[in-house]
Scaffold this active site. Sequence first.
Site, PDB file in Angstrom:
ATOM      1  N   GLY A   1      18.971  44.451  31.770  1.00  0.00           N
ATOM      2  CA  GLY A   1      20.215  45.133  31.443  1.00  0.00           C
ATOM      3  C   GLY A   1      21.435  44.283  31.730  1.00  0.00           C
ATOM      4  O   GLY A   1      21.349  43.166  32.242  1.00  0.00           O
TER       5      GLY A   1
ATOM      6  N   ASP B   1      15.500  38.715  26.163  1.00  0.00           N
ATOM      7  CA  ASP B   1      16.732  39.468  26.369  1.00  0.00           C
ATOM      8  C   ASP B   1      17.964  38.654  25.997  1.00  0.00           C
ATOM      9  O   ASP B   1      19.084  39.174  26.059  1.00  0.00           O
ATOM     10  CB  ASP B   1      16.839  39.945  27.823  1.00  0.00           C
ATOM     11  CG  ASP B   1      16.770  38.803  28.822  1.00  0.00           C
ATOM     12  OD1 ASP B   1      15.721  38.146  28.885  1.00  0.00           O
ATOM     13  OD2 ASP B   1      17.771  38.550  29.527  1.00  0.00           O
TER      14      ASP B   1
ATOM     15  N   ASP C   1      24.630  34.735  24.739  1.00  0.00           N
ATOM     16  CA  ASP C   1      24.379  34.440  26.156  1.00  0.00           C
ATOM     17  C   ASP C   1      24.351  32.941  26.437  1.00  0.00           C
ATOM     18  O   ASP C   1      23.299  32.357  26.694  1.00  0.00           O
ATOM     19  CB  ASP C   1      23.082  35.101  26.632  1.00  0.00           C
ATOM     20  CG  ASP C   1      23.298  36.556  27.012  1.00  0.00           C
ATOM     21  OD1 ASP C   1      24.451  37.007  26.962  1.00  0.00           O
ATOM     22  OD2 ASP C   1      22.329  37.244  27.330  1.00  0.00           O
TER      23      ASP C   1
ATOM     24  N   ARG D   1      26.081  41.938  34.680  1.00  0.00           N
ATOM     25  CA  ARG D   1      27.451  41.526  35.001  1.00  0.00           C
ATOM     26  C   ARG D   1      28.356  41.625  33.785  1.00  0.00           C
ATOM     27  O   ARG D   1      29.399  40.976  33.732  1.00  0.00           O
ATOM     28  CB  ARG D   1      27.462  40.106  35.560  1.00  0.00           C
ATOM     29  CG  ARG D   1      26.816  39.060  34.663  1.00  0.00           C
ATOM     30  CD  ARG D   1      26.977  37.687  35.245  1.00  0.00           C
ATOM     31  NE  ARG D   1      26.229  36.683  34.522  1.00  0.00           N
ATOM     32  CZ  ARG D   1      26.319  35.380  34.751  1.00  0.00           C
ATOM     33  NH1 ARG D   1      27.161  34.927  35.654  1.00  0.00           N
ATOM     34  NH2 ARG D   1      25.597  34.530  34.068  1.00  0.00           N
TER      35      ARG D   1
ATOM     36  N   ASP E   1      25.583  39.585  42.113  1.00  0.00           N
ATOM     37  CA  ASP E   1      26.893  40.089  42.515  1.00  0.00           C
ATOM     38  C   ASP E   1      27.721  40.554  41.337  1.00  0.00           C
ATOM     39  O   ASP E   1      28.834  41.056  41.507  1.00  0.00           O
ATOM     40  CB  ASP E   1      27.667  39.029  43.319  1.00  0.00           C
ATOM     41  CG  ASP E   1      27.909  37.747  42.532  1.00  0.00           C
ATOM     42  OD1 ASP E   1      27.734  37.736  41.295  1.00  0.00           O
ATOM     43  OD2 ASP E   1      28.290  36.736  43.165  1.00  0.00           O
ATOM     44  N   GLY E   2      27.202  40.379  40.116  1.00  0.00           N
ATOM     45  CA  GLY E   2      27.910  40.870  38.937  1.00  0.00           C
ATOM     46  C   GLY E   2      29.065  40.004  38.490  1.00  0.00           C
ATOM     47  O   GLY E   2      29.774  40.356  37.550  1.00  0.00           O
TER      48      GLY E   2
END
Length: 518
Positions: free
Chosen positions: A109, A270, A280, A112, A143-144
Amino acid sequence: MSFSPSIAGLSGPMAALAESLGAPREGAFAQLGSVFMTRLPAQPLGAPYVVGFSAETAALLGLDAHAAQDPAFAEFFSGNTTRDWPAEAMPYASVYSGHQFGVWAGQLGDGRALGLGEVEHNGARYELQLKGAGRTPYSRMGDGRAVLRSSIREYLCSEAMHHLGIPTTRALCVIGSDQPVRREEVETAAVVTRVAPSFIRFGHFEHFYSNDRVDALQVLADHVIERFYPHCKEADDPYLALLNEAVLATADLLAQWQAVGFCHGVMNTDNMSILGLTIDYGPFGFLDGFDAGYICNHSDSQGRYAYRMQPQIAYWNLFCLAQGLLPLLGQQYDESTRGEAAVKDAQRVLEGFKDRFAPALERRMRAKLGLQTERPGDDALANRLFEVMQANRADFTLTFRNLARVSKHDASGDAPVRDLFLDRAAFDVWVNDYRARLSEETLDDAGRAIAMNRVNPKFILRNHLAETAIRRAREKDFSEVERLAAVLSRPFDEQPEYEAYAALPPDWASSLEVSCSS
Protein backbone atom coordinates in the site's frame (compact mmCIF):
# COMPACT_ATOMS: atom_id res chain seq x y z
CA MET A 1 -20.30 17.88 -1.18
CA SER A 2 -17.50 19.90 -2.75
CA PHE A 3 -14.36 21.06 -1.02
CA SER A 4 -14.50 24.48 0.58
CA PRO A 5 -11.25 26.29 -0.17
CA SER A 6 -11.83 28.79 2.61
CA ILE A 7 -11.27 26.00 5.14
CA ALA A 8 -7.71 25.61 3.92
CA GLY A 9 -7.15 29.37 3.87
CA LEU A 10 -6.59 29.42 0.10
CA SER A 11 -7.46 31.96 -2.56
CA GLY A 12 -7.00 32.51 -6.27
CA PRO A 13 -5.57 29.68 -8.40
CA MET A 14 -4.73 27.55 -5.37
CA ALA A 15 -8.33 27.77 -4.16
CA ALA A 16 -9.58 26.77 -7.60
CA LEU A 17 -7.25 23.77 -7.61
CA ALA A 18 -8.41 22.74 -4.14
CA GLU A 19 -12.02 23.07 -5.23
CA SER A 20 -11.37 20.84 -8.23
CA LEU A 21 -9.58 18.23 -6.10
CA GLY A 22 -12.40 18.11 -3.60
CA ALA A 23 -15.21 17.85 -6.13
CA PRO A 24 -16.88 14.41 -6.01
CA ARG A 25 -16.16 13.37 -9.59
CA GLU A 26 -17.99 10.36 -10.97
CA GLY A 27 -15.64 7.57 -11.98
CA ALA A 28 -12.70 8.83 -9.91
CA PHE A 29 -10.60 6.33 -7.98
CA ALA A 30 -11.30 8.25 -4.77
CA GLN A 31 -14.99 7.39 -5.13
CA LEU A 32 -14.48 3.61 -5.08
CA GLY A 33 -14.86 3.32 -1.32
CA SER A 34 -13.07 2.52 1.92
CA VAL A 35 -12.09 -1.04 0.93
CA PHE A 36 -9.63 0.54 -1.52
CA MET A 37 -8.15 3.27 0.67
CA THR A 38 -7.86 4.98 4.01
CA ARG A 39 -8.45 8.72 4.29
CA LEU A 40 -6.15 10.74 6.51
CA PRO A 41 -4.31 14.08 6.50
CA ALA A 42 -0.64 14.47 5.72
CA GLN A 43 1.73 14.78 8.65
CA PRO A 44 2.95 18.36 9.17
CA LEU A 45 6.15 19.37 7.42
CA GLY A 46 8.06 22.16 9.07
CA ALA A 47 8.75 25.42 7.19
CA PRO A 48 8.31 24.06 3.65
CA TYR A 49 9.89 25.72 0.63
CA VAL A 50 9.87 25.16 -3.14
CA VAL A 51 12.88 23.27 -4.51
CA GLY A 52 11.67 22.56 -8.04
CA PHE A 53 8.59 23.41 -10.09
CA SER A 54 7.45 22.26 -13.53
CA ALA A 55 5.46 24.99 -15.23
CA GLU A 56 4.58 22.55 -18.01
CA THR A 57 2.99 20.08 -15.61
CA ALA A 58 1.30 22.94 -13.78
CA ALA A 59 -0.39 23.92 -17.04
CA LEU A 60 -1.96 20.45 -17.22
CA LEU A 61 -3.72 21.27 -13.95
CA GLY A 62 -4.78 24.80 -14.86
CA LEU A 63 -2.06 26.51 -12.83
CA ASP A 64 0.01 29.26 -14.39
CA ALA A 65 3.78 29.42 -14.69
CA HIS A 66 4.05 31.63 -11.60
CA ALA A 67 1.96 29.45 -9.30
CA ALA A 68 4.94 28.41 -7.19
CA GLN A 69 5.49 32.05 -6.18
CA ASP A 70 2.23 32.00 -4.24
CA PRO A 71 3.11 31.77 -0.52
CA ALA A 72 0.36 29.14 -0.17
CA PHE A 73 1.95 26.86 -2.79
CA ALA A 74 4.56 25.23 -0.55
CA GLU A 75 2.08 24.83 2.30
CA PHE A 76 -0.45 23.19 0.01
CA PHE A 77 1.92 20.76 -1.71
CA SER A 78 3.69 19.85 1.51
CA GLY A 79 0.31 18.55 2.64
CA ASN A 80 0.17 20.94 5.58
CA THR A 81 -3.26 22.34 4.68
CA THR A 82 -4.87 18.88 4.58
CA ARG A 83 -5.37 18.98 8.35
CA ASP A 84 -8.22 21.43 7.75
CA TRP A 85 -9.89 19.55 4.91
CA PRO A 86 -13.37 18.11 5.45
CA ALA A 87 -13.66 14.35 5.90
CA GLU A 88 -15.15 13.71 2.48
CA ALA A 89 -12.25 15.51 0.76
CA MET A 90 -9.45 14.17 2.97
CA PRO A 91 -6.42 12.71 1.15
CA TYR A 92 -6.18 8.94 0.89
CA ALA A 93 -3.62 6.16 0.92
CA SER A 94 -4.57 3.22 -1.27
CA VAL A 95 -4.03 -0.42 -0.33
CA TYR A 96 -2.34 -2.94 -2.60
CA SER A 97 -0.12 -6.00 -2.33
CA GLY A 98 2.65 -7.37 -4.48
CA HIS A 99 5.70 -9.45 -5.24
CA GLN A 100 8.94 -7.77 -4.20
CA PHE A 101 12.14 -9.15 -5.74
CA GLY A 102 10.11 -12.15 -6.87
CA VAL A 103 8.77 -12.98 -3.39
CA TRP A 104 5.17 -12.52 -2.31
CA ALA A 105 5.21 -9.66 0.20
CA GLY A 106 1.53 -9.61 1.09
CA GLN A 107 -0.18 -6.32 1.87
CA LEU A 108 1.77 -3.20 0.99
CA GLY A 109 0.00 0.00 0.00
CA ASP A 110 0.84 3.69 -0.10
CA GLY A 111 3.24 3.77 2.82
CA ARG A 112 4.36 7.35 2.25
CA ALA A 113 2.05 8.64 -0.47
CA LEU A 114 -1.30 10.36 -0.22
CA GLY A 115 -3.70 10.94 -3.10
CA LEU A 116 -5.09 14.47 -3.08
CA GLY A 117 -7.86 13.72 -5.55
CA GLU A 118 -8.47 14.39 -9.20
CA VAL A 119 -8.26 17.54 -11.31
CA GLU A 120 -10.11 18.00 -14.57
CA HIS A 121 -8.71 20.59 -16.97
CA ASN A 122 -9.13 21.03 -20.72
CA GLY A 123 -10.98 17.74 -21.00
CA ALA A 124 -8.26 15.68 -19.26
CA ARG A 125 -8.33 14.25 -15.75
CA TYR A 126 -5.28 13.82 -13.54
CA GLU A 127 -4.76 12.39 -10.08
CA LEU A 128 -2.36 14.18 -7.76
CA GLN A 129 -0.31 12.36 -5.16
CA LEU A 130 2.05 13.59 -2.46
CA LYS A 131 5.03 11.27 -2.01
CA GLY A 132 6.69 11.70 1.37
CA ALA A 133 3.63 13.04 3.20
CA GLY A 134 4.08 10.92 6.32
CA ARG A 135 2.97 7.64 7.82
CA THR A 136 -0.15 5.85 6.65
CA PRO A 137 -1.78 2.60 7.80
CA TYR A 138 0.35 0.89 5.12
CA SER A 139 3.72 2.26 6.17
CA ARG A 140 4.70 -0.94 8.01
CA MET A 141 8.00 -0.02 9.69
CA GLY A 142 8.68 3.08 7.60
CA ASP A 143 8.52 6.71 8.66
CA GLY A 144 6.41 7.76 5.68
CA ARG A 145 8.90 10.39 4.61
CA ALA A 146 10.93 10.93 1.46
CA VAL A 147 14.29 12.69 1.47
CA LEU A 148 15.44 15.61 -0.63
CA ARG A 149 17.89 13.41 -2.54
CA SER A 150 15.32 10.92 -3.87
CA SER A 151 12.64 13.57 -4.39
CA ILE A 152 14.88 15.64 -6.66
CA ARG A 153 15.80 12.51 -8.60
CA GLU A 154 12.15 11.55 -9.10
CA TYR A 155 11.17 15.09 -10.06
CA LEU A 156 13.92 15.38 -12.66
CA CYS A 157 13.51 11.90 -14.10
CA SER A 158 9.71 12.03 -14.35
CA GLU A 159 9.92 15.14 -16.47
CA ALA A 160 12.99 13.92 -18.40
CA MET A 161 11.24 10.67 -19.35
CA HIS A 162 8.22 12.60 -20.57
CA HIS A 163 10.39 14.68 -22.86
CA LEU A 164 12.07 11.52 -24.14
CA GLY A 165 8.60 10.45 -25.24
CA ILE A 166 8.34 7.62 -22.70
CA PRO A 167 5.03 7.11 -20.84
CA THR A 168 5.47 8.22 -17.24
CA THR A 169 3.94 9.81 -14.23
CA ARG A 170 4.74 13.52 -14.15
CA ALA A 171 6.12 15.65 -11.33
CA LEU A 172 4.66 19.05 -10.52
CA CYS A 173 7.07 20.11 -7.80
CA VAL A 174 9.44 19.23 -5.01
CA ILE A 175 8.78 20.83 -1.64
CA GLY A 176 11.70 20.74 0.78
CA SER A 177 12.07 21.24 4.51
CA ASP A 178 14.93 21.30 7.00
CA GLN A 179 13.08 18.65 9.01
CA PRO A 180 15.51 15.77 9.63
CA VAL A 181 14.94 12.26 8.28
CA ARG A 182 17.20 9.35 9.18
CA ARG A 183 18.40 6.99 6.46
CA GLU A 184 21.99 5.69 6.34
CA GLU A 185 22.68 9.19 7.64
CA VAL A 186 20.51 12.10 8.67
CA GLU A 187 19.03 13.87 5.64
CA THR A 188 16.28 16.44 5.16
CA ALA A 189 12.68 15.75 4.23
CA ALA A 190 10.93 16.55 0.98
CA VAL A 191 7.63 15.89 -0.75
CA VAL A 192 7.27 15.40 -4.50
CA THR A 193 3.88 15.95 -6.12
CA ARG A 194 3.22 13.26 -8.71
CA VAL A 195 0.64 13.65 -11.46
CA ALA A 196 -0.87 10.85 -13.54
CA PRO A 197 -4.18 9.70 -15.04
CA SER A 198 -4.03 6.86 -12.50
CA PHE A 199 -1.66 5.32 -9.96
CA ILE A 200 -3.26 1.86 -10.10
CA ARG A 201 -0.65 -0.90 -10.12
CA PHE A 202 -0.59 -4.62 -10.81
CA GLY A 203 -0.41 -4.97 -7.04
CA HIS A 204 -3.89 -3.52 -6.59
CA PHE A 205 -5.34 -6.50 -8.46
CA GLU A 206 -3.08 -8.94 -6.62
CA HIS A 207 -4.31 -7.57 -3.31
CA PHE A 208 -7.97 -8.30 -3.84
CA TYR A 209 -7.22 -11.65 -5.47
CA SER A 210 -5.08 -12.73 -2.53
CA ASN A 211 -7.79 -11.71 -0.08
CA ASP A 212 -10.52 -13.48 -2.06
CA ARG A 213 -12.38 -10.21 -2.55
CA VAL A 214 -13.74 -10.92 -6.01
CA ASP A 215 -16.36 -8.22 -5.53
CA ALA A 216 -13.74 -5.52 -4.99
CA LEU A 217 -11.55 -6.99 -7.73
CA GLN A 218 -14.40 -6.57 -10.19
CA VAL A 219 -15.11 -3.02 -9.03
CA LEU A 220 -11.45 -2.16 -9.61
CA ALA A 221 -11.31 -3.80 -13.02
CA ASP A 222 -14.56 -2.15 -14.07
CA HIS A 223 -13.16 1.21 -12.98
CA VAL A 224 -10.04 0.80 -15.09
CA ILE A 225 -12.03 -0.37 -18.11
CA GLU A 226 -14.58 2.42 -17.85
CA ARG A 227 -12.00 5.16 -17.41
CA PHE A 228 -9.12 4.04 -19.60
CA TYR A 229 -10.07 1.13 -21.83
CA PRO A 230 -13.80 1.56 -22.58
CA HIS A 231 -13.51 -0.41 -25.83
CA CYS A 232 -12.86 -3.51 -23.71
CA LYS A 233 -16.53 -3.51 -22.72
CA GLU A 234 -17.41 -4.68 -26.23
CA ALA A 235 -15.15 -7.75 -26.04
CA ASP A 236 -16.47 -11.26 -25.39
CA ASP A 237 -14.40 -11.20 -22.21
CA PRO A 238 -13.84 -7.58 -21.09
CA TYR A 239 -11.39 -8.58 -18.35
CA LEU A 240 -9.27 -10.63 -20.73
CA ALA A 241 -9.29 -7.59 -23.02
CA LEU A 242 -8.08 -5.51 -20.05
CA LEU A 243 -5.23 -7.96 -19.49
CA ASN A 244 -4.36 -7.71 -23.17
CA GLU A 245 -4.19 -3.90 -22.96
CA ALA A 246 -1.83 -4.16 -20.00
CA VAL A 247 0.33 -6.67 -21.88
CA LEU A 248 0.62 -4.44 -24.94
CA ALA A 249 1.22 -1.24 -22.97
CA THR A 250 3.89 -2.91 -20.85
CA ALA A 251 5.64 -4.40 -23.88
CA ASP A 252 5.73 -1.01 -25.57
CA LEU A 253 7.06 0.62 -22.41
CA LEU A 254 9.85 -1.94 -22.01
CA ALA A 255 10.91 -1.48 -25.63
CA GLN A 256 11.23 2.23 -24.94
CA TRP A 257 13.19 1.68 -21.74
CA GLN A 258 15.64 -0.66 -23.41
CA ALA A 259 16.09 1.59 -26.42
CA VAL A 260 17.11 4.57 -24.31
CA GLY A 261 19.15 2.62 -21.76
CA PHE A 262 16.85 3.23 -18.80
CA CYS A 263 16.94 0.92 -15.79
CA HIS A 264 14.04 1.08 -13.34
CA GLY A 265 15.85 -0.70 -10.53
CA VAL A 266 12.88 -2.07 -8.59
CA MET A 267 10.36 -3.69 -10.95
CA ASN A 268 8.22 -5.21 -8.24
CA THR A 269 4.60 -5.90 -9.20
CA ASP A 270 3.51 -3.05 -6.95
CA ASN A 271 5.65 -0.72 -9.09
CA MET A 272 4.04 -1.68 -12.40
CA SER A 273 1.33 0.60 -13.80
CA ILE A 274 -1.86 -0.86 -15.26
CA LEU A 275 -1.63 1.92 -17.87
CA GLY A 276 1.94 1.12 -18.92
CA LEU A 277 3.43 4.21 -17.28
CA THR A 278 6.87 4.44 -15.75
CA ILE A 279 5.98 4.71 -12.08
CA ASP A 280 7.75 4.86 -8.71
CA TYR A 281 11.18 6.31 -9.44
CA GLY A 282 13.42 4.89 -6.77
CA PRO A 283 16.90 3.50 -7.49
CA PHE A 284 16.73 4.10 -11.25
CA GLY A 285 19.63 4.79 -13.57
CA PHE A 286 20.55 5.35 -17.20
CA LEU A 287 23.36 3.35 -18.76
CA ASP A 288 26.69 5.14 -19.07
CA GLY A 289 29.30 2.68 -20.30
CA PHE A 290 27.29 -0.14 -21.86
CA ASP A 291 26.88 -3.21 -19.70
CA ALA A 292 23.93 -5.50 -20.38
CA GLY A 293 24.22 -6.73 -16.79
CA TYR A 294 24.16 -3.24 -15.30
CA ILE A 295 22.42 -3.14 -11.90
CA CYS A 296 21.37 0.37 -10.92
CA ASN A 297 19.95 -0.62 -7.53
CA HIS A 298 22.62 -1.23 -4.93
CA SER A 299 20.06 -3.21 -2.91
CA ASP A 300 19.60 -5.69 -5.79
CA SER A 301 22.41 -8.04 -4.82
CA GLN A 302 21.19 -10.82 -7.13
CA GLY A 303 20.78 -8.64 -10.21
CA ARG A 304 17.12 -9.50 -10.63
CA TYR A 305 16.43 -6.08 -12.13
CA ALA A 306 19.55 -5.70 -14.25
CA TYR A 307 19.16 -3.94 -17.59
CA ARG A 308 19.06 -7.12 -19.69
CA MET A 309 16.55 -8.73 -17.29
CA GLN A 310 13.90 -6.01 -17.50
CA PRO A 311 11.83 -7.46 -20.39
CA GLN A 312 11.78 -10.90 -18.76
CA ILE A 313 10.77 -9.42 -15.41
CA ALA A 314 7.98 -7.42 -17.02
CA TYR A 315 6.70 -10.65 -18.60
CA TRP A 316 6.84 -12.38 -15.19
CA ASN A 317 4.99 -9.49 -13.57
CA LEU A 318 2.25 -9.76 -16.18
CA PHE A 319 1.75 -13.39 -15.17
CA CYS A 320 1.14 -12.12 -11.63
CA LEU A 321 -1.40 -9.64 -12.96
CA ALA A 322 -3.11 -12.40 -14.95
CA GLN A 323 -3.39 -14.51 -11.83
CA GLY A 324 -4.93 -11.55 -10.02
CA LEU A 325 -7.55 -11.19 -12.75
CA LEU A 326 -8.25 -14.91 -13.07
CA PRO A 327 -11.45 -14.95 -10.96
CA LEU A 328 -13.01 -12.52 -13.44
CA LEU A 329 -11.97 -14.29 -16.63
CA GLY A 330 -14.02 -16.66 -18.75
CA GLN A 331 -17.48 -15.62 -17.67
CA GLN A 332 -18.71 -16.37 -21.20
CA TYR A 333 -17.90 -20.07 -20.76
CA ASP A 334 -19.96 -22.84 -19.21
CA GLU A 335 -19.17 -23.14 -15.50
CA SER A 336 -17.81 -26.67 -15.93
CA THR A 337 -15.14 -25.53 -18.40
CA ARG A 338 -14.63 -21.95 -17.30
CA GLY A 339 -11.55 -22.41 -15.14
CA GLU A 340 -9.48 -24.31 -17.70
CA ALA A 341 -10.62 -22.11 -20.58
CA ALA A 342 -9.82 -18.91 -18.66
CA VAL A 343 -6.29 -20.11 -17.92
CA LYS A 344 -5.70 -20.96 -21.57
CA ASP A 345 -7.04 -17.57 -22.67
CA ALA A 346 -4.79 -15.78 -20.19
CA GLN A 347 -1.75 -17.75 -21.34
CA ARG A 348 -2.50 -16.89 -24.95
CA VAL A 349 -2.81 -13.19 -24.16
CA LEU A 350 0.40 -13.23 -22.14
CA GLU A 351 2.28 -14.65 -25.09
CA GLY A 352 1.36 -11.43 -26.87
CA PHE A 353 4.06 -9.71 -24.84
CA LYS A 354 6.75 -11.43 -26.86
CA ASP A 355 4.94 -10.76 -30.12
CA ARG A 356 4.73 -7.08 -29.26
CA PHE A 357 8.03 -6.41 -27.50
CA ALA A 358 10.52 -7.86 -29.98
CA PRO A 359 9.21 -6.03 -33.09
CA ALA A 360 8.80 -2.82 -31.09
CA LEU A 361 12.41 -2.93 -29.95
CA GLU A 362 13.63 -3.87 -33.43
CA ARG A 363 11.84 -0.87 -34.92
CA ARG A 364 13.43 1.41 -32.37
CA MET A 365 16.86 -0.06 -32.99
CA ARG A 366 16.54 0.44 -36.74
CA ALA A 367 15.55 4.05 -36.12
CA LYS A 368 18.51 4.51 -33.76
CA LEU A 369 20.79 3.19 -36.48
CA GLY A 370 19.18 5.42 -39.12
CA LEU A 371 17.74 2.52 -41.12
CA GLN A 372 14.45 3.39 -42.77
CA THR A 373 14.05 0.03 -44.46
CA GLU A 374 14.06 -3.45 -42.97
CA ARG A 375 16.64 -5.90 -44.31
CA PRO A 376 17.79 -9.38 -43.30
CA GLY A 377 20.76 -9.06 -41.01
CA ASP A 378 19.68 -5.81 -39.33
CA ASP A 379 19.19 -7.54 -35.99
CA ALA A 380 22.62 -9.16 -36.25
CA LEU A 381 24.18 -5.81 -37.08
CA ALA A 382 22.64 -4.22 -33.98
CA ASN A 383 23.60 -7.15 -31.78
CA ARG A 384 27.22 -7.03 -32.96
CA LEU A 385 27.31 -3.34 -32.10
CA PHE A 386 26.17 -4.15 -28.57
CA GLU A 387 28.84 -6.84 -28.31
CA VAL A 388 31.56 -4.35 -29.24
CA MET A 389 30.04 -1.75 -26.90
CA GLN A 390 29.95 -4.30 -24.09
CA ALA A 391 33.58 -5.28 -24.60
CA ASN A 392 34.66 -1.64 -24.59
CA ARG A 393 32.13 -0.24 -22.12
CA ALA A 394 31.33 2.36 -24.76
CA ASP A 395 28.93 5.01 -23.55
CA PHE A 396 25.38 4.04 -24.55
CA THR A 397 23.96 7.50 -25.20
CA LEU A 398 27.02 9.01 -26.87
CA THR A 399 27.57 5.98 -29.10
CA PHE A 400 24.15 6.21 -30.69
CA ARG A 401 24.16 9.99 -30.81
CA ASN A 402 27.53 10.10 -32.56
CA LEU A 403 26.64 7.36 -35.04
CA ALA A 404 24.66 10.06 -36.80
CA ARG A 405 27.99 11.55 -37.91
CA VAL A 406 29.14 8.40 -39.69
CA SER A 407 29.11 8.83 -43.47
CA LYS A 408 27.94 6.14 -45.82
CA HIS A 409 30.75 7.13 -48.23
CA ASP A 410 33.95 7.16 -46.14
CA ALA A 411 35.40 7.28 -42.62
CA SER A 412 35.50 11.06 -42.42
CA GLY A 413 32.84 11.20 -39.70
CA ASP A 414 33.86 8.16 -37.68
CA ALA A 415 36.10 9.81 -35.08
CA PRO A 416 33.48 11.09 -32.57
CA VAL A 417 32.01 7.62 -32.11
CA ARG A 418 35.20 5.65 -32.78
CA ASP A 419 36.97 7.44 -29.93
CA LEU A 420 34.49 5.93 -27.47
CA PHE A 421 35.99 2.48 -28.11
CA LEU A 422 39.34 1.37 -26.74
CA ASP A 423 39.49 -1.44 -29.32
CA ARG A 424 39.44 0.76 -32.41
CA ALA A 425 40.03 -2.22 -34.71
CA ALA A 426 36.91 -4.01 -33.46
CA PHE A 427 34.87 -0.87 -34.00
CA ASP A 428 36.32 -0.44 -37.51
CA VAL A 429 35.19 -3.92 -38.49
CA TRP A 430 31.67 -3.18 -37.32
CA VAL A 431 31.43 0.33 -38.76
CA ASN A 432 32.51 -0.89 -42.20
CA ASP A 433 29.60 -3.34 -42.17
CA TYR A 434 27.35 -0.53 -40.96
CA ARG A 435 28.56 1.73 -43.76
CA ALA A 436 27.80 -0.97 -46.29
CA ARG A 437 24.29 -1.27 -44.85
CA LEU A 438 23.83 2.51 -45.04
CA SER A 439 24.72 2.40 -48.73
CA GLU A 440 21.50 0.43 -49.27
CA GLU A 441 19.45 3.35 -47.88
CA THR A 442 18.26 6.18 -50.13
CA LEU A 443 18.43 8.91 -47.49
CA ASP A 444 21.60 11.00 -47.67
CA ASP A 445 23.91 11.51 -44.69
CA ALA A 446 22.43 14.87 -43.70
CA GLY A 447 18.85 13.61 -43.79
CA ARG A 448 19.75 10.46 -41.88
CA ALA A 449 21.56 12.47 -39.21
CA ILE A 450 18.47 14.59 -38.64
CA ALA A 451 16.30 11.47 -38.33
CA MET A 452 18.73 9.76 -35.96
CA ASN A 453 19.05 12.81 -33.74
CA ARG A 454 15.29 12.80 -33.30
CA VAL A 455 15.41 9.39 -31.61
CA ASN A 456 18.88 9.31 -30.03
CA PRO A 457 18.98 11.81 -27.16
CA LYS A 458 22.02 13.91 -26.48
CA PHE A 459 21.02 14.59 -22.88
CA ILE A 460 19.87 12.09 -20.28
CA LEU A 461 19.67 12.27 -16.50
CA ARG A 462 23.03 10.79 -15.64
CA ASN A 463 23.64 10.02 -11.97
CA HIS A 464 26.41 12.57 -11.60
CA LEU A 465 24.23 15.35 -13.02
CA ALA A 466 21.49 14.55 -10.52
CA GLU A 467 24.05 14.32 -7.73
CA THR A 468 25.47 17.74 -8.54
CA ALA A 469 21.98 19.27 -8.42
CA ILE A 470 21.27 17.49 -5.13
CA ARG A 471 24.49 18.68 -3.48
CA ARG A 472 23.75 22.29 -4.41
CA ALA A 473 20.14 21.97 -3.28
CA ARG A 474 21.34 20.83 0.13
CA GLU A 475 23.06 24.22 0.34
CA LYS A 476 19.76 25.91 -0.60
CA ASP A 477 20.94 26.60 -4.15
CA PHE A 478 18.15 25.27 -6.36
CA SER A 479 19.39 26.84 -9.58
CA GLU A 480 21.01 23.60 -10.78
CA VAL A 481 17.74 21.70 -10.34
CA GLU A 482 16.04 24.31 -12.51
CA ARG A 483 18.84 24.39 -15.08
CA LEU A 484 19.09 20.62 -15.38
CA ALA A 485 15.32 20.30 -15.76
CA ALA A 486 15.44 22.83 -18.58
CA VAL A 487 18.24 20.97 -20.37
CA LEU A 488 16.42 17.64 -20.04
CA SER A 489 13.24 19.15 -21.44
CA ARG A 490 15.03 19.32 -24.83
CA PRO A 491 16.95 16.03 -24.88
CA PHE A 492 17.25 15.76 -28.66
CA ASP A 493 18.39 19.34 -29.32
CA GLU A 494 22.06 20.23 -29.62
CA GLN A 495 22.04 22.98 -26.95
CA PRO A 496 25.75 23.79 -27.44
CA GLU A 497 25.72 26.11 -24.42
CA TYR A 498 25.14 23.00 -22.27
CA GLU A 499 27.68 20.72 -23.91
CA ALA A 500 29.10 19.74 -20.52
CA TYR A 501 25.80 18.06 -19.63
CA ALA A 502 26.31 15.62 -22.51
CA ALA A 503 29.91 14.74 -21.66
CA LEU A 504 31.18 11.43 -20.35
CA PRO A 505 30.75 11.04 -16.58
CA PRO A 506 33.67 12.20 -14.42
CA ASP A 507 35.71 9.60 -12.56
CA TRP A 508 34.00 10.34 -9.25
CA ALA A 509 30.64 9.31 -10.70
CA SER A 510 31.68 5.65 -10.63
CA SER A 511 31.45 5.68 -6.83
CA LEU A 512 27.80 6.82 -6.75
CA GLU A 513 25.35 4.24 -5.45
CA VAL A 514 21.56 4.32 -5.43
CA SER A 515 19.55 1.96 -3.24
CA CYS A 516 16.04 1.34 -1.95
CA SER A 517 16.80 3.30 1.22
CA SER A 518 15.55 6.62 -0.10
